[in-house]
Design an enzyme around this catalytic site. Structure first.
Site, short mmCIF file in Angstrom:
data_model
loop_
_atom_site.label_atom_id
_atom_site.label_comp_id
_atom_site.label_asym_id
_atom_site.label_seq_id
_atom_site.Cartn_x
_atom_site.Cartn_y
_atom_site.Cartn_z
N ALA A 24 0.92 -1.01 -0.03
CA ALA A 24 -0.03 0.43 0.02
C ALA A 24 0.95 1.39 -0.20
O ALA A 24 2.33 1.24 -0.05
CB ALA A 24 -1.06 0.44 1.14
N GLY A 69 1.34 -6.35 1.38
CA GLY A 69 -0.12 -6.26 0.75
C GLY A 69 0.60 -6.70 -0.54
O GLY A 69 -0.05 -7.54 -1.54
N GLU A 72 0.97 -10.10 -0.06
CA GLU A 72 0.14 -10.72 0.33
C GLU A 72 -0.61 -11.09 -0.79
O GLU A 72 -1.10 -12.57 -1.49
CB GLU A 72 -1.13 -9.96 1.10
N GLU A 92 4.34 -4.76 7.61
CA GLU A 92 3.21 -4.07 8.87
C GLU A 92 3.32 -3.84 10.13
O GLU A 92 3.61 -2.40 10.53
CB GLU A 92 1.53 -5.04 8.48
#
Length: 222
Positions: A24, A69, A72, A92
């Site tokens: 992000a 992300g 992910e 994170e």
């Protein structure tokens, strides 16, 4: 892609050299209020679920950084190939967050609970060789001058899948994915249901005929 019967394998790659997906944009996120952040992450989680449930095999070609992300996204794929120089991590916690797009669920299913907790608690970044040693990626390759070694290896892997019976591959993926979430007896029942769907296919008949006639099968996905 989900409804295009011509699609047999999906490879995820980046057009940005040295970066698979950096996660992000935290500067963008900083401008959001709490409700907007929650909505954003929910949409992201839904996207990863859509990728994970694509009926055909998916391969992440990790030629550079896959962070937050970005990792992910790779975890939502069935298979992962990484350049040895790639950097991966669920980072994170180093930003006051926790993985919110499937990382807390898919990483332990991939590498085991202990390693997943260590990686998430520390926010550590690992390279492609370390990722391979812990089972996070299926293959690791030395990076080339073009910066696309993982993509080239992913294409080779895709070409190994391509000749196989498409419907059987789809049913195999479905049986594995659903079976991993239940006890072994229920998993066996899921396998049985998937196998039953495959029995009447023309491809199964073609596979048997090709074996009998000692020739390569010509599968059509029917």
């Amino acid at each position: 892609l989900r409804f295009d019967e011509k699609v047999r394998v999906v490879v995820f790659k980046s057009e940005v050299k040295g970066v698979f997906c950096a996660g992000a944009d935290l500067k963008e996120r900083a401008k959001m209020d709490d409700a907007e952040v929650g909505h954003f992450v929910k949409r992201l989680r839904n996207l990863m679920d859509e990728i994970a449930t694509l009926p055909v095999p998916t391969i992440a070609a990790i030629d550079g950084h896959a962070l937050g992300g970005g990792l992910e996204l790779a975890l939502a794929c069935d298979l992962r190939v990484a350049a040895s120089s790639a950097k991966m991590g669920l980072i994170e916690t180093t930003r006051g967050l926790l993985p919110g797009a499937g990382g807390t669920q898919r990483l332990p299913r991939c590498v085991g609970i202990g390693l997943a907790k260590e990686l998430i608690f520390t926010g550590r970044q690992i390279d492609g060789q370390q990722a391979f040693s812990m089972g996070l990626v299926n293959h690791t390759v030395p990076q080339n001058n073009e910066g696309n070694a993982a993509y080239q290896r992913a294409l080779t892997l895709a070409k190994e899948i391509l000749p196989q019976a498409p419907f059987a591959v789809k049913m195999g993926k479905l049986a594995i994915n659903r079976g991993m979430e239940v006890d072994i007896a229920s998993g066996m029942a899921i396998e049985g249901m998937c196998y039953a769907q495959n029995i009447p296919t023309r491809d199964r008949q073609e596979g048997m005929a090709a074996f009998k006639e000692k020739r390569p099968p010509q599968f059509i996905g029917k």
